[in-house]
Design an enzyme around this catalytic site. Structure first.
Site, short mmCIF file in Angstrom:
data_model
loop_
_atom_site.label_atom_id
_atom_site.label_comp_id
_atom_site.label_asym_id
_atom_site.label_seq_id
_atom_site.Cartn_x
_atom_site.Cartn_y
_atom_site.Cartn_z
N HIS A 167 0.81 -1.21 0.00
CA HIS A 167 0.00 0.00 0.00
C HIS A 167 0.85 1.27 0.00
O HIS A 167 0.43 2.28 -0.57
CB HIS A 167 -0.98 -0.03 1.17
CG HIS A 167 -2.06 -1.06 0.99
ND1 HIS A 167 -2.04 -2.28 1.63
CD2 HIS A 167 -3.16 -1.06 0.19
CE1 HIS A 167 -3.10 -2.98 1.25
NE2 HIS A 167 -3.79 -2.27 0.39
N ASP A 199 -7.02 0.13 -7.37
CA ASP A 199 -6.61 -1.03 -6.58
C ASP A 199 -7.66 -2.11 -6.78
O ASP A 199 -8.42 -2.45 -5.87
CB ASP A 199 -6.47 -0.64 -5.12
CG ASP A 199 -5.85 -1.74 -4.28
OD1 ASP A 199 -5.24 -2.65 -4.86
OD2 ASP A 199 -5.97 -1.69 -3.04
#
Length: 522
Positions: A289, A383
C-alpha cells in the site's frame, strides 16, 4: 396399460397436472445448470469457461438422454418417476459433491463434466416420457402436444432462471438452495405419477419408487442438517490458516484467516481472500500500500478517487496527507466494506479509515460509475482485483482507462496495481500497453511484497510525458518506502524487461487470456 378415459373436466385437469410438472421440472433443471456455473465461478473464477463447459456438456447429454428414453416409453410413468428421483438426488447433492471434489480430491473438472453429463442425460429423457404420458390422457395432434409441452418447459425455465439469483441464493445459499430444488423436483415428479398415473404403476414399481423416495429424502435431509459443518470443513481445507470469518456476498466469497505469522517474531497474520485469491497479509501489506499510494500523490491531491480497495488500507495511506480534502471510494461489494468497518483486527489495521469524514464510499461497478461521473480528481488509485475473470478483465482495458482519463483534473495522475512482472509478465505489460493506447504516458515500477512476490504498478499521466517516480516532498515517515527504494523500483532486470504485447480491449480482452495462462499452477 392406459388410463381410463376421463370425463372432459377430468382429462383437462390431468393434462394441466402434466403441464405443471413440466413447468416445475424445467425450472429445477435450469437451476441445476446455473448452480454448476455459479460454483465454478466461485472456485475457479472462469465464469465464461465454466458456463461453456456446463451448458455444452448438458445440452449434448440432453440429446443423448432423449434417444435413450425410447425403450422406456412402454413404462413411461414409472420411468419418469425414477428419473425425477435420480435428478433430485444428483442435482440436489451436485454442489456438495463438486465442492468436496475440489477441496479434497483435486478432481473438480472431471467431476464437473461427469455431473453435467449425467444431469443432462436425465433432463433430456423427461420430455419424451412426458409426451407419451400426455398422449395417454387424451390423444391429440403431435404438433399441438409438442407446443403445449415446450411452452410449459420454456416458461418453467424462466422461473428457474429468475428464482436462482433472486430467491434461492439470497435465502438459502448455493449448497442448501440446491438441496431445496432437489426436494421440489422429487415432489413434482412423484405427485404427478402417484395421482394421475397411479393405475399404470405395478406393485413392484410402487415398492421400488417408495424405497427410492425414502433414500432420496433421507439423503437430502441429512445433507441439509450437515451442510453447515460440511461447508466449514471443506472451506478450511482450502486455506492454510484457520478461517475466522466467511460469507458469500452477492458478488463473491469473502474469507478472513488468522494465524501466528512465521516472521521470526510473535505476530498475528490476518489475511483476506476474495473468491480464494489473496488480497493482503497484515504482516507485509504496508509494503504494497505504500508503493501503491504515495508515488501518485507527488503533485496535486485535493480530490482523490479510489477504485476498489474496500478493505480501507489504501485509504489509510491517503489520509496521512492533511491536504487531501476528499476521497471517493468506488467499491462494488458492500459486504467487504462492512467487514472492513466492523471486524476488530481489520479495523485496527486500516485505522477506521472508511469512517473518516473526508471519505465517501459508493457501491457501484467502477466501469459503470465512471461513465456517468461528473467530478474531477487530482489522483486516481486503481486497486482492483486481478484481471483473471471476465468481470474484472474489463477494468484493465483501453476503454476503461479512457473513462479514467475523462475524470482526471488537469495535472492529474493515475496508479494501477498491475500484477507481477515476474510471474505474469505478459499481463503486466499488456496493462501498460492498454494505458498507453488510451493516451497515458506510463512509468512502470515494482517492489517485493513477500506474500505476493515481485509485484508491479504503473504510474500514469495523460499526454506524452511520463510522471516522475518520486515520493512527495512532504511524505510522512514510511515503514518500507524511501527515495532510494523507490528509485530502484523503476529498474527491471534483464529477464523482466518490457514485453511487446498488444493492448487489451472490451471486445478482445487479451489480458484475461494472459492472466489465466500465466497464473495457472500458482
Amino acid at each position: 396399460m392406459t388410463v381410463d378415459a376421463p370425463a372432459p373436466a377430468r382429462w383437462r385437469l390431468s393434462r394441466a397436472a402434466v403441464l405443471v410438472a413440466v413447468f416445475v421440472c424445467a425450472a429445477c433443471g435450469l437451476v441445476y445448470e446455473l448452480a454448476l456455473v455459479a460454483l465454478g465461478s466461485y472456485l475457479i473464477g472462469d465464469t465464461v469457461g465454466q458456463a461453456s463447459i456446463v451448458l455444452g456438456v448438458m445440452v449434448f447429454a440432453m440429446g443423448v438422454g432423449a434417444l435413450a428414453a425410447k425403450p422406456l416409453q412402454s413404462r413411461a410413468a414409472a420411468s419418469f418417476a425414477a428419473i425425477e428421483l435420480a435428478l433430485a438426488l444428483l442435482g440436489g447433492l451436485s454442489v456438495l459433491g463438486l465442492y468436496a471434489a475440489f477441496a479434497w480430491l483435486n478432481l473438480y473438472s472431471p467431476a464437473l463434466i461427469g455431473t453435467a453429463f449425467v444431469l443432462g442425460l436425465l433432463i433430456g429423457a423427461e420430455i419424451p416420457l412426458l409426451m407419451v404420458m400426455l398422449q395417454r390422457i387424451r390423444e391429440q395432434a403431435a404438433g399441438s402436444a409438442v407446443a403445449d409441452l415446450f411452452a410449459a418447459d420454456y416458461v418453467g425455465a424462466l422461473l428457474g432462471g429468475l428464482a436462482f439469483p433472486f430467491l434461492l441464493l439470497p435465502v438459502f445459499g448455493l449448497l442448501k438452495g440446491s438441496l431445496v430444488v432437489g426436494a421440489v423436483n422429487a415432489v413434482a415428479g412423484l405427485a404427478l405419477v402417484c395421482t394421475v398415473f397411479r393405475r399404470e404403476l405395478s406393485r413392484r414399481a410402487r415398492v421400488a419408487l417408495g424405497a427410492g423416495t425414502v433414500v432420496v429424502f433421507l439423503s437430502l435431509g441429512y445433507a441439509w442438517v450437515t451442510a453447515h459443518d460440511f461447508e466449514l470443513t471443506a472451506r478450511q481445507q482450502l486455506y492454510r490458516d484457520p478461517v475466522v470469518h466467511a460469507e458469500r456476498s452477492r458478488y463473491q466469497e469473502i474469507v478472513l484467516t488468522r494465524s501466528v505469522a512465521e516472521t521470526g517474531r510473535a505476530s498475528t497474520d490476518l489475511r483476506l481472500f476474495l473468491n480464494g485469491d489473496l488480497q493482503f497479509s497484515s504482516v507485509d501489506e504496508y509494503r504494497y500500500h505504500e508503493a501503491l499510494v504515495h508515488p501518485v500523490l507527488n503533485g496535486p491531491r485535493g480530490e482523490v478517487l479510489v477504485l476498489g480497495a474496500g478493505d480501507g488500507l489504501a485509504v489509510r495511506e491517503l489520509l496521512r496527507y492533511p491536504d487531501v480534502r476528499r476521497i471517493t471510494v468506488v467499491d462494488l461489494d458492500p459486504a467487504v466494506v462492512a467487514l472492513a468497518r466492523s471486524e476488530p483486527q481489520l479495523r485496527r489495521l486500516n485505522g477506521g479509515a472508511l469512517d473518516d469524514p473526508r471519505v465517501r464510499v459508493v457501491h457501484a461497478d467502477a466501469f459503470a460509475w465512471l461513465r456517468t461521473a461528473a467530478d474531477r480528481f487530482d489522483a486516481v488509485v486503481a486497486d482492483l482485483p486481478d484481471p483473471d475473470e471476465t468481470a474484472t478483465a474489463k477494468l484493465y482495458t483501453v476503454e476503461f482507462y479512457a473513462l479514467v482519463q475523462a475524470v482526471l483534473a488537469e495535472g492529474g495522475r493515475l496508479v494501477v496495481q498491475s500484477g507481477s512482472p515476474y510471474f505474469a509478465p505478459r499481463s503486466y505489460w499488456s496493462i501498460d500497453a492498454s494505458l498507453r493506447e488510451a493516451g497515458f504516458a506510463t512509468t512502470p515500477y515494482h517492489v517485493d511484497v513477500p506474500s505476493f512476490g515481485d509485484w508491479g504498478f504503473l504510474l500514469a499521466a495523460p499526454g506524452p510525458t511520463a510522471p516522475a517516480l518520486a515520493l512527495p516532498p512532504d511524505a510522512p515517515a514510511l515503514r518500507f518506502l524511501d527515495a532510494a527504494t523507490l528509485s530502484a523500483a523503476g529498474a527491471f532486470p534483464a529477464d523482466r524487461r518490457r514485453v511487446d504485447v498488444p493492448a487489451s480491449t472490451l471486445l478482445q480482452p487479451r489480458v484475461l487470456e494472459y492472466a489465466r495462462a500465466e497464473w495457472r499452477g500458482y
